[in-house]
Every structure is written in C-alpha cells, then in structure tokens.
Design a protein around this motif. Structure first.
Motif, PDB file in Angstrom:
ATOM      1  N   GLN A   1      10.959  10.367   4.230  1.00 27.20           N
ATOM      2  CA  GLN A   1       9.759   9.575   3.984  1.00 27.20           C
ATOM      3  C   GLN A   1       9.466   9.321   2.506  1.00 27.20           C
ATOM      4  OE1 GLN A   1       7.656   8.030   6.020  1.00 27.20           O
ATOM      5  NE2 GLN A   1       8.626   8.664   7.935  1.00 27.20           N
ATOM      6  N   ASP A   2       9.820  10.228   1.612  1.00 31.07           N
ATOM      7  CA  ASP A   2       9.450  10.099   0.201  1.00 31.07           C
ATOM      8  C   ASP A   2      10.497   9.405  -0.665  1.00 31.07           C
ATOM      9  OD1 ASP A   2       7.050  11.285   0.669  1.00 31.07           O
ATOM     10  OD2 ASP A   2       7.565  13.244  -0.174  1.00 31.07           O
ATOM     11  N   ILE A   3      11.532   8.859  -0.054  1.00 27.44           N
ATOM     12  CA  ILE A   3      12.605   8.234  -0.842  1.00 27.44           C
ATOM     13  C   ILE A   3      12.336   6.735  -0.972  1.00 27.44           C
ATOM     14  CG2 ILE A   3      15.082   7.851  -1.033  1.00 27.44           C
ATOM     15  CD1 ILE A   3      15.531  10.375   0.579  1.00 27.44           C
ATOM     16  N   ASP A   4      11.810   6.346  -2.125  1.00 29.08           N
ATOM     17  CA  ASP A   4      11.433   4.941  -2.343  1.00 29.08           C
ATOM     18  C   ASP A   4      12.625   3.999  -2.302  1.00 29.08           C
ATOM     19  OD1 ASP A   4       8.771   5.617  -2.582  1.00 29.08           O
ATOM     20  OD2 ASP A   4       8.821   5.772  -4.767  1.00 29.08           O
ATOM     21  N   ALA A   5      13.814   4.480  -2.649  1.00 26.80           N
ATOM     22  CA  ALA A   5      14.999   3.630  -2.662  1.00 26.80           C
ATOM     23  C   ALA A   5      15.370   3.128  -1.273  1.00 26.80           C
ATOM     24  CB  ALA A   5      16.183   4.394  -3.269  1.00 26.80           C
ATOM     25  N   LEU A   6      14.829   3.758  -0.239  1.00 27.53           N
ATOM     26  CA  LEU A   6      15.137   3.356   1.125  1.00 27.53           C
ATOM     27  C   LEU A   6      14.108   2.379   1.690  1.00 27.53           C
ATOM     28  CD1 LEU A   6      16.236   6.799   2.648  1.00 27.53           C
ATOM     29  CD2 LEU A   6      17.665   5.010   1.636  1.00 27.53           C
ATOM     30  N   ARG A   7      13.195   1.925   0.857  1.00 28.24           N
ATOM     31  CA  ARG A   7      12.148   1.017   1.314  1.00 28.24           C
ATOM     32  C   ARG A   7      12.345  -0.378   0.728  1.00 28.24           C
ATOM     33  NH1 ARG A   7       8.458   3.751   4.086  1.00 28.24           N
ATOM     34  NH2 ARG A   7       8.314   6.015   3.785  1.00 28.24           N
ATOM     35  N   GLY A   8      11.561  -1.314   1.214  1.00 25.59           N
ATOM     36  CA  GLY A   8      11.550  -2.652   0.638  1.00 25.59           C
ATOM     37  C   GLY A   8      12.351  -3.674   1.424  1.00 25.59           C
ATOM     38  N   ILE A   9      11.863  -4.915   1.413  1.00 26.25           N
ATOM     39  CA  ILE A   9      12.527  -6.058   2.039  1.00 26.25           C
ATOM     40  C   ILE A   9      12.796  -7.087   0.956  1.00 26.25           C
ATOM     41  CG2 ILE A   9      12.328  -7.924   3.730  1.00 26.25           C
ATOM     42  CD1 ILE A   9      10.332  -6.137   5.270  1.00 26.25           C
TER      43      ILE A   9
ATOM     44  N   ILE B   1      17.178  -5.164   4.020  1.00 31.11           N
ATOM     45  CA  ILE B   1      16.056  -4.382   4.531  1.00 31.11           C
ATOM     46  C   ILE B   1      16.369  -2.905   4.343  1.00 31.11           C
ATOM     47  CG2 ILE B   1      14.662  -3.843   6.560  1.00 31.11           C
ATOM     48  CD1 ILE B   1      15.463  -6.580   7.691  1.00 31.11           C
ATOM     49  N   GLY B   2      15.513  -2.203   3.626  1.00 31.07           N
ATOM     50  CA  GLY B   2      15.701  -0.778   3.428  1.00 31.07           C
ATOM     51  C   GLY B   2      15.580  -0.008   4.731  1.00 31.07           C
ATOM     52  N   ALA B   3      16.315   1.081   4.840  1.00 33.88           N
ATOM     53  CA  ALA B   3      16.367   1.836   6.092  1.00 33.88           C
ATOM     54  C   ALA B   3      15.011   2.383   6.518  1.00 33.88           C
ATOM     55  CB  ALA B   3      17.371   2.977   5.959  1.00 33.88           C
ATOM     56  N   MET B   4      14.119   2.673   5.564  1.00 36.78           N
ATOM     57  CA  MET B   4      12.822   3.249   5.900  1.00 36.78           C
ATOM     58  C   MET B   4      11.723   2.199   6.064  1.00 36.78           C
ATOM     59  SD  MET B   4      13.216   6.432   6.442  1.00 36.78           S
ATOM     60  CE  MET B   4      11.550   7.063   6.391  1.00 36.78           C
ATOM     61  N   VAL B   5      12.076   0.934   6.101  1.00 36.47           N
ATOM     62  CA  VAL B   5      11.112  -0.119   6.416  1.00 36.47           C
ATOM     63  C   VAL B   5      10.692   0.035   7.879  1.00 36.47           C
ATOM     64  CG1 VAL B   5      10.838  -2.609   6.736  1.00 36.47           C
ATOM     65  CG2 VAL B   5      11.944  -1.723   4.683  1.00 36.47           C
ATOM     66  N   THR B   6       9.398  -0.012   8.141  1.00 34.39           N
ATOM     67  CA  THR B   6       8.909   0.172   9.506  1.00 34.39           C
ATOM     68  C   THR B   6       8.940  -1.145  10.283  1.00 34.39           C
ATOM     69  OG1 THR B   6       6.593  -0.305   8.952  1.00 34.39           O
ATOM     70  CG2 THR B   6       7.363   1.993   8.700  1.00 34.39           C
ATOM     71  N   GLN B   7       8.850  -1.020  11.600  1.00 34.19           N
ATOM     72  CA  GLN B   7       8.791  -2.213  12.445  1.00 34.19           C
ATOM     73  C   GLN B   7       7.550  -3.043  12.102  1.00 34.19           C
ATOM     74  OE1 GLN B   7      11.380  -2.699  14.208  1.00 34.19           O
ATOM     75  NE2 GLN B   7      12.267  -0.655  14.293  1.00 34.19           N
ATOM     76  N   HIS B   8       6.450  -2.391  11.788  1.00 33.74           N
ATOM     77  CA  HIS B   8       5.237  -3.120  11.407  1.00 33.74           C
ATOM     78  C   HIS B   8       5.472  -3.939  10.144  1.00 33.74           C
ATOM     79  CE1 HIS B   8       1.063  -4.083  10.572  1.00 33.74           C
ATOM     80  NE2 HIS B   8       1.229  -3.598   9.358  1.00 33.74           N
ATOM     81  N   GLU B   9       6.174  -3.382   9.183  1.00 30.45           N
ATOM     82  CA  GLU B   9       6.465  -4.118   7.948  1.00 30.45           C
ATOM     83  C   GLU B   9       7.354  -5.325   8.222  1.00 30.45           C
ATOM     84  OE1 GLU B   9       6.201  -0.615   4.568  1.00 30.45           O
ATOM     85  OE2 GLU B   9       7.966  -0.685   5.879  1.00 30.45           O
ATOM     86  N   LEU B  10       8.276  -5.196   9.157  1.00 25.16           N
ATOM     87  CA  LEU B  10       9.093  -6.352   9.545  1.00 25.16           C
ATOM     88  C   LEU B  10       8.215  -7.467  10.098  1.00 25.16           C
ATOM     89  CD1 LEU B  10      12.101  -4.712  11.442  1.00 25.16           C
ATOM     90  CD2 LEU B  10      12.041  -5.465   9.065  1.00 25.16           C
ATOM     91  N   ILE B  11       7.259  -7.099  10.926  1.00 27.83           N
ATOM     92  CA  ILE B  11       6.372  -8.080  11.559  1.00 27.83           C
ATOM     93  C   ILE B  11       5.481  -8.756  10.529  1.00 27.83           C
ATOM     94  CG2 ILE B  11       4.429  -8.309  13.174  1.00 27.83           C
ATOM     95  CD1 ILE B  11       5.753  -5.923  14.734  1.00 27.83           C
ATOM     96  N   ALA B  12       5.029  -8.018   9.521  1.00 25.01           N
ATOM     97  CA  ALA B  12       4.047  -8.531   8.566  1.00 25.01           C
ATOM     98  C   ALA B  12       4.649  -9.322   7.422  1.00 25.01           C
ATOM     99  CB  ALA B  12       3.235  -7.353   7.999  1.00 25.01           C
ATOM    100  N   ASP B  13       5.955  -9.260   7.206  1.00 22.88           N
ATOM    101  CA  ASP B  13       6.575  -9.884   6.046  1.00 22.88           C
ATOM    102  C   ASP B  13       6.783 -11.388   6.288  1.00 22.88           C
ATOM    103  OD1 ASP B  13       8.926 -10.720   4.205  1.00 22.88           O
ATOM    104  OD2 ASP B  13       8.364  -8.738   3.455  1.00 22.88           O
ATOM    105  N   GLU B  14       6.052 -12.224   5.542  1.00 19.66           N
ATOM    106  CA  GLU B  14       6.102 -13.672   5.761  1.00 19.66           C
ATOM    107  C   GLU B  14       7.417 -14.285   5.288  1.00 19.66           C
ATOM    108  OE1 GLU B  14       3.993 -15.460   7.500  1.00 19.66           O
ATOM    109  OE2 GLU B  14       2.823 -13.652   7.888  1.00 19.66           O
ATOM    110  N   ALA B  15       7.983 -13.773   4.196  1.00 25.95           N
ATOM    111  CA  ALA B  15       9.263 -14.302   3.719  1.00 25.95           C
ATOM    112  C   ALA B  15      10.365 -14.029   4.732  1.00 25.95           C
ATOM    113  CB  ALA B  15       9.613 -13.691   2.365  1.00 25.95           C
TER     114      ALA B  15
END
Length: 284
Positions: free
Chosen positions: A55-63, A72-86
């Motif tokens: 959970q605390d590894i920032d390198a695994l986040r971000g779209i 898509i970073g491995a720790m991106v959540t399904q909610h973040e996928l839904i909310a990302d307009e780009a």
C-alpha cells in the motif's frame, strides 16, 4: 475464522519489498487489495508467515495516458479506473468492465495488480487485458521484464510471474473503435458465470480489426484468435457474428460448480458473446 500467526511488513519502496521476498522466500507473499488473500488466510487455506503489504509504494500507483501508450500502476484501484477521464477517452472498455466488478466497497480497495496477478480464472481484468493485448511488467531481484497478458496465465492460480517478482504495472495501446464488456452473474458482487470483452475496428463497412476474450469459462482466461479472425475482413453481418461465437465456444472448457452445470454455462457463454460482439459492432 482468524488467520494463523504472521509477520506483517509495509515497505515504502519497491526495492525494499523485493528484498523482503528474497529474504523470506516461499514463506512470503505480497498483498495488494487483499480481497483474495485475506479470506484464504482467515479460512486457513493459505499459511503466510510473512505478509508484505504494497500500500505505501508510490511507484506502483498512477495512470499515465499518452497518444501511444496507457500505463496503469499495479496499485491503482478499480475506483480510480472508473474515475479517470483521460483513461475513459482512450480506452472506455476499462470503465465498463470495472463498473461490473463486485461492489463499490470492493472497488475502492481492489487493485488492478491484485486482480491480474492472482491468476484467479473468475477475475474480470485478466481476460480484459488479453483482449487489450496488454503487457504486464514485473520486477524482481534480477530486474524488470515484460510479459504479454496472453502468455501470462498457465493454469488456475499459476502464472508466468516468479515467486520473487512483483507485478508493477500494466500497459497497452489506446483503443479507438467499438467495445463491449458483457457479464452474467448470479448477484451483485459475484464472479461471472460467463463474461466477454470485445473490441471492434471498422474501415467503412468492413471489419479491420477484432479482439475477443472470455472470463471464467476455463481454468485460465481465453483469448480467441479464431473468433477474432472470423470477424476481420467481414461485413460484420449475422453470419460473421455467428461464426465468431461458434469459434469462441469451441475454445471454452467450463467446469460444473455452484453457478451451474457445464451445458448451462456453455449456453450463457454463447448469449454473452453474441451480446458483446453485437454491442461492440454498434459502437464501432
């Protein structure tokens, strides 16, 4: 039930997490959202002496969305996928599929990496990623390497990722054209009885590209090249659609379980495949 005794680690960067896996070997497992691993530990179906939380590894986040590649970073959540307009503009099938995964509570915590790396044939993202011809990047003590999603799954819960490697990201090209993710399930939150991801590209009235994958109809997700080829070059009429459905159904191998007997699953698969193909065509 209560899980057995285990040591809990929450590393702040990827090298530290990889080092923990190397140190503890087969006794260590990484955890992303935890929706599959924690229930198995509580039921004593998995004995994990060393649990490494990512959970605390920032390198695994971000779209990251560019004209040529989506990462898509491995720790991106399904909610973040839904909310990302780009991401919605570049690959709308991602949102359509993510909205059908479990329920909002799960989607706020469940991650892309956990969904694809676990090797569970019932998970939605593995088949979708095969349809997208995605590439999974994994990293271990010997560095990083890329594995095609269509080569990643070997059997139920067995993948091409080594035990000392961590899946770090998923990448694929933007997907213009028609798309659909169709899923039949018994109730909200359940795994699919059958699901299908379809992409269709059109050049005038002729199909110039197609990709068809299926979920929970074998012990691995199924990418059906034969079904895709049945559409490419066709006018996408009823005969071509039927040929694609028949080709895909020839590749499935469902097992009887609480979601129904084999013949029922084959019937549902045919209905879902046809719906997905026809809806993707309507959007192309």
């Amino acid at each position: 039930m209560i899980p057995g005794t285990f040591e809990y680690y929450r590393p702040s960067d990827l090298p530290e997490a990889i080092k923990l896996l190397a140190t503890h070997g087969d006794d260590a497992r990484v955890m992303a959202g935890g929706h599959s691993l924690i229930p198995m530990m509580k039921l004593r179906m998995a004995d994990i002496p060393h649990l490494v939380d990512l959970q605390d590894i920032d390198a695994l986040r971000g779209i990251e969305v560019s004209s040529g590649t989506i990462r898509i970073g491995a720790m991106v959540t399904q909610h973040e996928l839904i909310a990302d307009e780009a991401l919605l503009k570049a690959a709308p099938i991602i949102r359509e599929a993510a909205l059908q995964i479990a329920d909002p509570q799960v989607r706020y915590v469940g991650t892309v990496g956990g969904n694809v790396a676990n090797g569970d044939p019932g998970n939605d993202m593995p088949g979708l990623m095969q349809c997208l011809d995605a590439v999974f990047t994994v990293q271990g003590p010997d560095g990083a390497r890329d594995i095609a999603a269509r080569d990643f799954y070997e059997a139920a819960y067995f993948t091409a990722r080594a035990d000392d490697e961590i899946l770090t990201s998923v990448s694929f090209k933007p997907q213009p054209g028609g798309y659909a993710y169709e899923k039949q399930k018994r109730k909200i939150g359940d795994y699919a009885t059958a699901a299908s991801a379809v992409l269709i590209a059109r050049d005038g009235k002729v199909c110039s590209g197609a990709s068809i994958a299926m979920t929970n109809l074998s012990d691995t997700p199924i990418y059906s090249d034969a079904a895709s080829q049945a559409l490419i070059g066709s006018d996408l009429g009823a005969d071509a659609v039927s040929a694609a459905v028949d080709a895909a159904l020839a590749e499935i191998d469902p097992a009887e379980d609480g979601r129904g007997p084999i013949e029922f699953k084959k019937h549902v698969a045919g209905v879902i495949l046809r719906r997905a193909i026809e809806r993707a065509i309507s959007r192309a």
